[in-house]
Design an enzyme around this catalytic site. Structure first.
Site, PDB file in Angstrom:
ATOM      1  N   GLU A  29       0.838  -1.200   0.000  1.00 43.33           N
ATOM      2  CA  GLU A  29       0.000   0.000   0.000  1.00 43.33           C
ATOM      3  C   GLU A  29       0.875   1.253   0.000  1.00 43.33           C
ATOM      4  O   GLU A  29       0.833   2.067   0.915  1.00 43.33           O
ATOM      5  CB  GLU A  29      -0.965  -0.051   1.176  1.00 43.33           C
ATOM      6  CG  GLU A  29      -1.917  -1.237   1.055  1.00 43.33           C
ATOM      7  CD  GLU A  29      -2.981  -1.289   2.136  1.00 43.33           C
ATOM      8  OE1 GLU A  29      -3.116  -0.318   2.895  1.00 43.33           O
ATOM      9  OE2 GLU A  29      -3.674  -2.314   2.223  1.00 43.33           O
ATOM     10  N   HIS A  67     -17.997  -9.857   5.580  1.00 43.68           N
ATOM     11  CA  HIS A  67     -16.677  -9.292   5.865  1.00 43.68           C
ATOM     12  C   HIS A  67     -16.006 -10.092   6.969  1.00 43.68           C
ATOM     13  O   HIS A  67     -16.554 -10.236   8.063  1.00 43.68           O
ATOM     14  CB  HIS A  67     -16.789  -7.823   6.298  1.00 43.68           C
ATOM     15  CG  HIS A  67     -15.450  -7.170   6.490  1.00 43.68           C
ATOM     16  ND1 HIS A  67     -15.119  -6.412   7.583  1.00 43.68           N
ATOM     17  CD2 HIS A  67     -14.333  -7.179   5.714  1.00 43.68           C
ATOM     18  CE1 HIS A  67     -13.881  -5.970   7.465  1.00 43.68           C
ATOM     19  NE2 HIS A  67     -13.383  -6.434   6.341  1.00 43.68           N
ATOM     20  N   GLU A  77     -12.587  -9.754   8.720  1.00 44.67           N
ATOM     21  CA  GLU A  77     -11.275  -9.169   9.024  1.00 44.67           C
ATOM     22  C   GLU A  77     -10.589 -10.123  10.002  1.00 44.67           C
ATOM     23  O   GLU A  77     -11.147 -10.441  11.053  1.00 44.67           O
ATOM     24  CB  GLU A  77     -11.455  -7.778   9.648  1.00 44.67           C
ATOM     25  CG  GLU A  77     -10.188  -7.133  10.182  1.00 44.67           C
ATOM     26  CD  GLU A  77      -9.112  -6.961   9.121  1.00 44.67           C
ATOM     27  OE1 GLU A  77      -9.330  -6.222   8.156  1.00 44.67           O
ATOM     28  OE2 GLU A  77      -8.024  -7.604   9.263  1.00 44.67           O
ATOM     29  N   HIS A  94      -8.277  -8.574   1.065  1.00 48.67           N
ATOM     30  CA  HIS A  94      -7.541  -7.340   1.328  1.00 48.67           C
ATOM     31  C   HIS A  94      -6.271  -7.659   2.111  1.00 48.67           C
ATOM     32  O   HIS A  94      -6.263  -8.561   2.932  1.00 48.67           O
ATOM     33  CB  HIS A  94      -8.412  -6.338   2.097  1.00 48.67           C
ATOM     34  CG  HIS A  94      -9.293  -5.550   1.175  1.00 48.67           C
ATOM     35  ND1 HIS A  94      -9.336  -4.179   1.175  1.00 48.67           N
ATOM     36  CD2 HIS A  94     -10.129  -5.958   0.201  1.00 48.67           C
ATOM     37  CE1 HIS A  94     -10.175  -3.770   0.244  1.00 48.67           C
ATOM     38  NE2 HIS A  94     -10.685  -4.827  -0.360  1.00 48.67           N
ATOM     39  N   GLU A  95      -5.210  -6.921   1.806  1.00 50.99           N
ATOM     40  CA  GLU A  95      -3.877  -7.133   2.400  1.00 50.99           C
ATOM     41  C   GLU A  95      -3.311  -8.526   2.175  1.00 50.99           C
ATOM     42  O   GLU A  95      -2.599  -9.051   3.034  1.00 50.99           O
ATOM     43  CB  GLU A  95      -3.857  -6.808   3.909  1.00 50.99           C
ATOM     44  CG  GLU A  95      -4.189  -5.395   4.276  1.00 50.99           C
ATOM     45  CD  GLU A  95      -5.687  -5.165   4.466  1.00 50.99           C
ATOM     46  OE1 GLU A  95      -6.393  -6.106   4.846  1.00 50.99           O
ATOM     47  OE2 GLU A  95      -6.141  -4.041   4.209  1.00 50.99           O
ATOM     48  N   GLU A 105      -7.118  -6.657  -2.883  1.00 56.55           N
ATOM     49  CA  GLU A 105      -6.676  -5.269  -2.724  1.00 56.55           C
ATOM     50  C   GLU A 105      -5.179  -5.255  -3.054  1.00 56.55           C
ATOM     51  O   GLU A 105      -4.818  -5.022  -4.194  1.00 56.55           O
ATOM     52  CB  GLU A 105      -6.974  -4.767  -1.316  1.00 56.55           C
ATOM     53  CG  GLU A 105      -6.643  -3.296  -1.167  1.00 56.55           C
ATOM     54  CD  GLU A 105      -6.642  -2.841   0.273  1.00 56.55           C
ATOM     55  OE1 GLU A 105      -7.121  -1.739   0.535  1.00 56.55           O
ATOM     56  OE2 GLU A 105      -6.129  -3.575   1.148  1.00 56.55           O
ATOM     57  N   GLU A 160      -9.167   4.507  -1.078  1.00 55.25           N
ATOM     58  CA  GLU A 160      -9.339   5.034   0.282  1.00 55.25           C
ATOM     59  C   GLU A 160      -8.179   5.968   0.646  1.00 55.25           C
ATOM     60  O   GLU A 160      -8.380   6.964   1.319  1.00 55.25           O
ATOM     61  CB  GLU A 160      -9.478   3.895   1.290  1.00 55.25           C
ATOM     62  CG  GLU A 160      -8.258   2.998   1.389  1.00 55.25           C
ATOM     63  CD  GLU A 160      -8.499   1.728   2.199  1.00 55.25           C
ATOM     64  OE1 GLU A 160      -9.569   1.125   2.042  1.00 55.25           O
ATOM     65  OE2 GLU A 160      -7.610   1.344   2.972  1.00 55.25           O
TER      66      GLU A 160
HETATM   67  C1  NOJ Z   1      -8.328  -2.365   5.479  1.00 57.88           C
HETATM   68  C2  NOJ Z   1      -9.147  -2.569   4.251  1.00 57.88           C
HETATM   69  O1  NOJ Z   1      -8.431  -2.225   3.099  1.00 57.88           O
HETATM   70  C3  NOJ Z   1     -10.411  -1.764   4.382  1.00 57.88           C
HETATM   71  O2  NOJ Z   1     -11.165  -1.870   3.195  1.00 57.88           O
HETATM   72  C4  NOJ Z   1     -11.178  -2.281   5.566  1.00 57.88           C
HETATM   73  O3  NOJ Z   1     -12.298  -1.471   5.742  1.00 57.88           O
HETATM   74  C5  NOJ Z   1     -10.331  -2.242   6.836  1.00 57.88           C
HETATM   75  N1  NOJ Z   1      -9.072  -2.864   6.609  1.00 57.88           N
HETATM   76  C6  NOJ Z   1     -11.010  -2.950   7.989  1.00 57.88           C
HETATM   77  O4  NOJ Z   1     -11.080  -4.327   7.734  1.00 57.88           O
HETATM   78 CA    CA Z   2      -5.893  -2.203   2.919  1.00 60.22          CA
END
Ligand code: NOJ
Ligand code: CA
Length: 713
Positions: A173, A412, A414, A482-483, A501, A507
């Site tokens: 990033e 989602h 995370e 993501h990540e 991502e 963002e």
């Molecule tokens: C980073 C992600 O790129 C973003 O899209 C997400 O909202 C946050 N992490 C929380 O998971």
């Molecule tokens: Ca991210």
């Protein structure tokens, strides 16, 4: 280790090459690959474009742990050649049919001294470059082994312009720096990064791939890898004095670079080359080097646009967490709501209504499950269990409501970097998705990885992301990670892995330093070369946010946000702004409603990394075309000959462009929408504001859609 390479391996004329015992050449149109062993038996290669070397003699080989290095002492025991020319159809893609046309050379090597290790190197020479991989065949004296270093080099023979991000083991990033090879030093970039992942970039001369280079005489070169499976991702260590780069594999906690068991193969190292920037973006070499789909029934895999309870948290209007503190409870022992929780049932229904009304297929909701009060940077586990909603998120009611409106919910998950926790709970999480009608999941890996010492881009995590993709496929769920490690074309093999991502998304464009307007003109030449990105375009309200971001401003015009739906390929595209911000501009939102995310055809019309990109794409299964044109901080006129349209047929073009006084800094939301009759001999002149863009939809004319319209002038 040997530093001066190749007393024997001189660049030979193509005729001379053919006569050398230890040199083998393969040519496809303008590209020639030369393999050679030098007089010490060290393997190496060079690549030519129009007979001129642009990868000068570069070494190949390995250092294995507890074994003699595989860098010299080899002999060629045989070689095979074959030609392949076939076509295949991606499940989702930029084009409906892909040609895979290459000459393959396999060189069989054996080390002359005991224990006579066997190593094969397989080259595929395409019209637009070369891919090569190493293969350790099954052999008596090499079974389990550990890679200490891969010696692959890319010698550029000149101080080219290069578009690079630092060799961080945990994050992509970053902003791109454009410099000469000799100027690469990532220290300042690593220090200034606003990334929320944890940085670990110990080599100040390391950069990441996909890496884009341009020579002084206008040759475009792209270096990456394809089919990254069971191996660490390849970063590049730069020798700024010799303009040479060498593979630098992301290590594990104890510094090892890879654990293999013969027979084993490395990913493909890819070198894409052309004298036209547009050819780099059109290349299908990375996809072609990946294995065909392992999923036979793909009927459940669908491209989609989605909205989400997300941007409102990014801008501080609402929160992911339900309470402000994890440990403060009411007198009844219940968490105290902070009154700003975004993922509450009524708010989620608002997004479902908006999606249903506008033909948007999906709704993402973040912050729906417990744990967000204390989720980040703790290096503890478990944080999330992926199945326990907050008290104000009524999942049964949301499931029922979404189904009644024909909208698909996006889960989602995370992980906050705890991959082990996720692996333990994956079946439970996917079963939960199946039971509640969620057909796709966005995963996330913010923060340091647990198990400790592993990196986002190391072999262990590379395998983890694949285990998730396979598990998701088993449950018929589509994946957006993501990540993760940056993609290497594995969307061909796992077509349910719609997007990643793994880069600096939209963002960041709203954060204080943001990304400059040039960013989106560099990303297609770098990050996107490996595969689709969940970039989250479509922000309409570009400044004056409520919440904690009142002073932020996006570095773009509104028309450019529309153009990104065409210049960025992804079968999963978010319309990232809030429903109320779209409702203020429904005329412009019409483009997002119309634009598809799956295509029959793609034409890269104009492109220059760091400057501009214009792309036209034809909708899958429909005769509609869409054009996106974007620029950096400079205004420009994009010329778009519509020669891709059917000859003599009448079309209606709807052009969404920057207003005459638009400017990303001072007047970003000013746009105009015009409609004209166009034909295949029309050339559109799209005027782009500084930091701006233009988006065009072109549909066959009917009596009703063309009434009263003028021809384009
Ligand atoms: C980073 C992600 O790129 C973003 O899209 C997400 O909202 C946050 N992490 C929380 O998971
Ligand atoms: Ca991210």
């Amino acid at each position: 280790m040997k530093h001066i390479f190749f007393c024997f391996f001189v660049l030979l004329s193509l005729q001379a090459m053919a006569q050398e015992k230890n040199s083998i050449a393969v040519t496809m149109n303008r590209v020639t690959l030369q393999f050679a062993l030098d007089d010490e038996g060290a393997p190496g290669y060079a690549v030519y474009f129009d007979k001129k070397p642009f990868i000068t003699p570069s070494r190949l080989g390995f250092v294995l742990k507890d074994a003699a290095p595989l860098e010299n002492g080899f002999e060629i025991t045989g070689s095979d050649k074959r030609a392949v020319d076939e076509t295949w159809k991606p499940v989702l893609g930029e084009v409906s049919t892909i040609r895979n046309h290459y000459e393959e050379l396999t060189v069989h090597l054996r080390q002359k001294n005991s224990p006579n290790i066997l190593l094969n190197i397989i080259f595929r020479v395409f019209e637009d470059g070369v891919g090569f991989r190493y293969e350790f065949p099954k052999q008596p004296n090499l079974k389990y082994f550990i890679i200490s270093d891969e010696l692959t080099q890319f010698n550029f023979g000149g101080d080219h312009k290069v578009f690079w991000i630092p060799g961080d083991y945990d994050s992509n990033e970053y902003l791109y720096t454009v410099s000469k090879i000799s100027e690469i030093d990532n220290t300042a970039m690593v220090k200034s990064s606003t990334d929320i992942a944890v940085r670990d970039a110990p080599d100040k001369y390391a950069v990441q791939t996909p890496l884009m280079l341009k020579t002084a005489d206008g040759l475009y070169i792209n270096i990456h890898e394809a089919g990254l499976v069971n191996y660490s991702s390849m970063q590049l260590h730069v020798n700024t004095a010799t303009y040479s780069m060498s593979a630098s594999l992301v290590p594990d906690a104890v510094g090892n670079k890879g654990y293999l068991h013969a027979p084993a193969k490395t990913p493909w190292r890819t070198i894409i080359v052309s004298d036209k920037a547009t050819d780099i973006l059109a290349s299908k070499m990375i996809l072609n080097l990946n294995d065909p789909s392992v999923i036979t029934n793909t009927s459940w895999i669908h491209p989609m646009k989605f909205v989400g309870v997300w941007w409102e948290m990014q801008t501080g209007k609402s929160t992911w967490n339900y309470s402000d503190f994890a440990d403060s409870l009411s007198a009844e022992g219940k968490p105290i709501p902070n009154g700003k929780h975004g993922a509450n049932t009524a708010n989620v229904k608002r997004y479902i209504d908006f999606a249903a009304k506008n033909g948007i297929q999906g709704v993402l909701v973040e912050g729906w499950n417990t744990g967000w009060e204390d989720w980040f940077g703790n290096w503890k586990e478990p944080v999330f269990d992926f199945v326990t909603p907050y008290p104000d998120f009524d999942i049964s009611e949301i499931t029922r409501y979404a189904a009644s409106k024909g909208v698909k919910m996006i889960m989602h998950n995370e992980t906050s970097g705890s991959a082990t926790n996720y692996e333990r709970q994956m079946d439970t999480a996917f079963r939960f998705m199946n039971n509640h009608g969620y057909t796709s999941v966005k995963t996330g890996y913010v923060g340091k990885i647990i198990p400790r010492g592993e990196h986002h881009d190391g072999q262990w995590m590379v395998e983890h992301y694949l285990r998730v993709a396979e598990k998701a496929a088993q449950y018929h769920v589509m994946l957006d990670a993501h990540e993760p490690v940056r993609p290497t074309g594995l969307q061909r093999t796992y077509p349910n892995w719609l997007a990643c991502e793994a880069g600096r998304g939209n963002e960041y464009n709203a954060f204080s330093t943001g990304s400059p307007p040039a960013h989106e003109t560099i990303m297609p030449f770098t990050r996107f070369m490996g595969g689709p990105m969940d970039y989250t375009p479509g922000i309409f309200k570009l400044r004056n946010y409520v919440g904690y971001a009142p002073t932020r401003q996006m570095h773009t015009t509104l028309a450019k946000q529309l153009a990104l739906y065409v210049t960025i390929y992804s079968p999963l595209q978010m319309a990232a702004d809030l429903p109320e911000n779209y409702e203020a501009h429904m005329d412009a939102f019409q483009f997002i409603k119309d634009v598809p995310v799956d295509w029959d055809n793609t034409k890269i019309i104009e492109a220059e990394p760091g400057e501009y990109i214009t792309i036209a794409r034809e909708e899958k299964g429909a005769p509609n075309w869409f054009v996106g044109a974007i620029t950096n901080e400079n205004s420009r006129t994009g010329n778009v000959p519509l020669s891709f349209l059917d000859n003599g047929k009448k079309y209606v073009a709807t052009i969404y462009s920057d207003a005459a006084n638009a400017d990303w800094k001072t007047n970003p939301e000013a746009y105009i929408i015009q409609q004209f009759i166009v034909y295949s001999n029309t050339t559109l002149k799209l005027i782009l504001a500084p930091g701006g863009g233009a988006a065009v939809s072109i549909k066959p004319a009917t009596e009703s859609n063309s009434k009263g319209l003028q021809g384009y002038k």
